[in-house]
Motif scaffolding. Structure first.
Motif, PDB file in Angstrom:
ATOM      1  N   GLU A   1       0.825  -1.212   0.000  1.00 43.75           N
ATOM      2  CA  GLU A   1       0.000   0.000   0.000  1.00 43.75           C
ATOM      3  C   GLU A   1       0.857   1.259   0.000  1.00 43.75           C
ATOM      4  N   ALA A   2       2.044   1.172   0.580  1.00 45.31           N
ATOM      5  CA  ALA A   2       2.948   2.321   0.606  1.00 45.31           C
ATOM      6  C   ALA A   2       3.696   2.506  -0.708  1.00 45.31           C
ATOM      7  N   GLY A   3       3.476   1.609  -1.671  1.00 43.55           N
ATOM      8  CA  GLY A   3       4.143   1.717  -2.961  1.00 43.55           C
ATOM      9  C   GLY A   3       5.592   1.309  -2.934  1.00 43.55           C
ATOM     10  N   ARG A   4       5.964   0.452  -1.999  1.00 41.59           N
ATOM     11  CA  ARG A   4       7.373   0.103  -1.836  1.00 41.59           C
ATOM     12  C   ARG A   4       7.664  -1.367  -2.145  1.00 41.59           C
ATOM     13  N   LEU A   5       6.674  -2.110  -2.610  1.00 43.96           N
ATOM     14  CA  LEU A   5       6.875  -3.525  -2.889  1.00 43.96           C
ATOM     15  C   LEU A   5       7.179  -3.720  -4.368  1.00 43.96           C
ATOM     16  N   ARG A   6       8.226  -4.479  -4.668  1.00 43.05           N
ATOM     17  CA  ARG A   6       8.674  -4.669  -6.044  1.00 43.05           C
ATOM     18  C   ARG A   6       7.955  -5.818  -6.748  1.00 43.05           C
ATOM     19  N   THR A   7       7.226  -6.637  -6.029  1.00 44.38           N
ATOM     20  CA  THR A   7       6.541  -7.777  -6.612  1.00 44.38           C
ATOM     21  C   THR A   7       5.155  -7.880  -5.993  1.00 44.38           C
ATOM     22  N   SER A   8       4.413  -8.913  -6.315  1.00 44.32           N
ATOM     23  CA  SER A   8       3.062  -9.038  -5.778  1.00 44.32           C
ATOM     24  C   SER A   8       3.099  -9.399  -4.296  1.00 44.32           C
ATOM     25  N   VAL A   9       1.987  -9.134  -3.623  1.00 45.47           N
ATOM     26  CA  VAL A   9       1.887  -9.475  -2.208  1.00 45.47           C
ATOM     27  C   VAL A   9       2.056 -10.981  -2.011  1.00 45.47           C
ATOM     28  N   ASP A  10       1.429 -11.780  -2.870  1.00 50.59           N
ATOM     29  CA  ASP A  10       1.527 -13.236  -2.739  1.00 50.59           C
ATOM     30  C   ASP A  10       2.968 -13.715  -2.888  1.00 50.59           C
ATOM     31  N   GLN A  11       3.661 -13.213  -3.915  1.00 52.36           N
ATOM     32  CA  GLN A  11       5.039 -13.643  -4.143  1.00 52.36           C
ATOM     33  C   GLN A  11       5.952 -13.224  -3.004  1.00 52.36           C
ATOM     34  N   ALA A  12       5.790 -11.994  -2.540  1.00 57.09           N
ATOM     35  CA  ALA A  12       6.626 -11.510  -1.448  1.00 57.09           C
ATOM     36  C   ALA A  12       6.375 -12.301  -0.172  1.00 57.09           C
ATOM     37  N   THR A  13       5.115 -12.594   0.102  1.00 59.59           N
ATOM     38  CA  THR A  13       4.776 -13.353   1.307  1.00 59.59           C
ATOM     39  C   THR A  13       5.379 -14.747   1.256  1.00 59.59           C
ATOM     40  N   GLU A  14       5.297 -15.391   0.096  1.00 55.56           N
ATOM     41  CA  GLU A  14       5.853 -16.737  -0.044  1.00 55.56           C
ATOM     42  C   GLU A  14       7.368 -16.738   0.122  1.00 55.56           C
ATOM     43  N   MET A  15       8.043 -15.743  -0.473  1.00 51.76           N
ATOM     44  CA  MET A  15       9.501 -15.681  -0.363  1.00 51.76           C
ATOM     45  C   MET A  15       9.939 -15.448   1.077  1.00 51.76           C
ATOM     46  N   LEU A  16       9.267 -14.520   1.749  1.00 51.51           N
ATOM     47  CA  LEU A  16       9.622 -14.225   3.132  1.00 51.51           C
ATOM     48  C   LEU A  16       9.364 -15.423   4.041  1.00 51.51           C
ATOM     49  N   HIS A  17       8.228 -16.070   3.827  1.00 53.77           N
ATOM     50  CA  HIS A  17       7.895 -17.239   4.655  1.00 53.77           C
ATOM     51  C   HIS A  17       8.907 -18.358   4.442  1.00 53.77           C
ATOM     52  N   ALA A  18       9.236 -18.639   3.183  1.00 53.21           N
ATOM     53  CA  ALA A  18      10.154 -19.740   2.887  1.00 53.21           C
ATOM     54  C   ALA A  18      11.534 -19.487   3.477  1.00 53.21           C
ATOM     55  N   THR A  19      12.040 -18.272   3.311  1.00 55.82           N
ATOM     56  CA  THR A  19      13.387 -17.996   3.806  1.00 55.82           C
ATOM     57  C   THR A  19      13.426 -17.901   5.327  1.00 55.82           C
ATOM     58  N   ALA A  20      12.406 -17.316   5.937  1.00 54.49           N
ATOM     59  CA  ALA A  20      12.379 -17.234   7.400  1.00 54.49           C
ATOM     60  C   ALA A  20      12.315 -18.632   8.012  1.00 54.49           C
ATOM     61  N   CYS A  21      11.501 -19.503   7.430  1.00 55.01           N
ATOM     62  CA  CYS A  21      11.430 -20.887   7.925  1.00 55.01           C
ATOM     63  C   CYS A  21      12.770 -21.600   7.752  1.00 55.01           C
ATOM     64  N   GLY A  22      13.412 -21.365   6.615  1.00 49.60           N
ATOM     65  CA  GLY A  22      14.704 -21.995   6.371  1.00 49.60           C
ATOM     66  C   GLY A  22      15.759 -21.540   7.369  1.00 49.60           C
ATOM     67  N   VAL A  23      15.797 -20.244   7.637  1.00 50.46           N
ATOM     68  CA  VAL A  23      16.746 -19.720   8.626  1.00 50.46           C
ATOM     69  C   VAL A  23      16.456 -20.300  10.005  1.00 50.46           C
ATOM     70  N   THR A  24      15.182 -20.345  10.363  1.00 51.84           N
ATOM     71  CA  THR A  24      14.802 -20.859  11.682  1.00 51.84           C
ATOM     72  C   THR A  24      15.216 -22.310  11.841  1.00 51.84           C
ATOM     73  N   LEU A  25      14.941 -23.143  10.845  1.00 50.66           N
ATOM     74  CA  LEU A  25      15.322 -24.546  10.918  1.00 50.66           C
ATOM     75  C   LEU A  25      16.834 -24.714  10.984  1.00 50.66           C
ATOM     76  N   THR A  26      17.564 -23.885  10.235  1.00 49.06           N
ATOM     77  CA  THR A  26      19.022 -23.947  10.276  1.00 49.06           C
ATOM     78  C   THR A  26      19.544 -23.636  11.670  1.00 49.06           C
ATOM     79  N   LEU A  27      18.995 -22.598  12.293  1.00 48.36           N
ATOM     80  CA  LEU A  27      19.437 -22.234  13.641  1.00 48.36           C
ATOM     81  C   LEU A  27      19.056 -23.294  14.667  1.00 48.36           C
ATOM     82  N   ILE A  28      17.854 -23.877  14.523  1.00 47.24           N
ATOM     83  CA  ILE A  28      17.425 -24.916  15.463  1.00 47.24           C
ATOM     84  C   ILE A  28      18.357 -26.126  15.385  1.00 47.24           C
ATOM     85  N   ARG A  29      18.739 -26.492  14.166  1.00 47.15           N
ATOM     86  CA  ARG A  29      19.552 -27.693  13.979  1.00 47.15           C
ATOM     87  C   ARG A  29      21.008 -27.487  14.368  1.00 47.15           C
ATOM     88  N   THR A  30      21.434 -26.245  14.473  1.00 52.21           N
ATOM     89  CA  THR A  30      22.824 -25.946  14.823  1.00 52.21           C
ATOM     90  C   THR A  30      22.967 -25.807  16.331  1.00 52.21           C
TER      91      THR A  30
END
Length: 236
Positions: free
Chosen positions: A132-161
């Motif tokens: 809404e602020a005009g600052r997103l470079r891609t669609s809301v769906d795509q951005a949400t999926e990318m953020l969710h996937a990477t945040a989950c990946g980072v979290t799992l990496t930290l948990i396993r370490t």
């Protein structure tokens, strides 16, 4: 000490405590009935089966964590709120690996635990504000999926370490790398970034479309939605 009079509340809190202390294996029917002061049939009457109880326990743990970490009003910069949402997600998972595993560790097509749905809704709302602020470079769906996937990946990496071997800057570096691909850095950068300006404007209009009072016919609204979605899929 459990003080609630509702059997359901007592069962959920008991299961959440057992989960936090001993992991999923600790949440047995016998352990929960003993801790909650109920009979086994009460558990199955309230939750259907142990998977339903575990879902409720994970949701309770996630809600309690969010409440404890609540910081009040939204920030002026929606990207800062998105950063904080990322940090909350990772922080919850690292502090509560058993809860995180219940939310994301056993994916099944068509089935999403309640806590995971709540987390996804929160993330999408944060991304929507950036759009809404005009600052997103891609669609809301795509951005949400990318953020969710990477945040989950980072979290799992930290948990396993093991804690001594964890990189304390991994989450921040990954978060900023993803945000650099998805959002403009500042109003000044937005003003000088010409290549993706049409896409960002289309994303902002698409995000606000449902709130517009313009008297579009259903066919016109559907056509405009299709055009905007097509623009947002364009790579600058």
């Amino acid at each position: 000490m459990i003080t609630e009079t509702s059997p359901r509340d007592r069962i959920v809190r008991a299961a959440a405590a057992l989960l936090a202390e001993g992991g999923r294996e600790a949440v047995s029917t016998r352990a929960v009935t003993r801790a909650a002061g109920v009979q086994a049939p009460t558990i199955y009457r309230q939750f259907g089966d142990m998977r339903g109880l575990l879902d409720a326990a994970a949701s309770y743990g996630f809600a309690a964590y969010l409440h404890a970490q609540a910081a009040g009003d939204l920030a002026d910069d929606p990207v800062d709120d998105l950063r904080r949402g990322w940090d909350l997600h990772v922080g919850f998972g690292v502090a509560n690996p058993a809860f995180h595993a219940l939310m994301y560790g056993d994916p099944r097509p068509g089935e999403t635990p309640t806590a995971a749905r709540v987390a996804a809704d929160i993330l999408r709302q944060l991304v929507h504000r950036v759009a809404e602020a005009g600052r997103l470079r891609t669609s809301v769906d795509q951005a949400t999926e990318m953020l969710h996937a990477t945040a989950c990946g980072v979290t799992l990496t930290l948990i396993r370490t093991p804690p001594p071997g964890r990189d304390p800057a991994l989450s921040t570096r990954t978060r900023e790398a993803v945000l650099a691909a998805l959002v403009t850095d500042s109003p000044a950068a937005r003003a000088t970034s010409r290549a993706d300006r049409p896409v960002r404007h289309a994303v902002a209009l698409r995000a606000a479309l449902d709130t517009l009072t313009t008297d579009f016919t259903p066919a016109e609204r559907a056509l405009l939605t299709e055009w905007l979605d097509r623009i947002t899929r364009t790579t600058p």
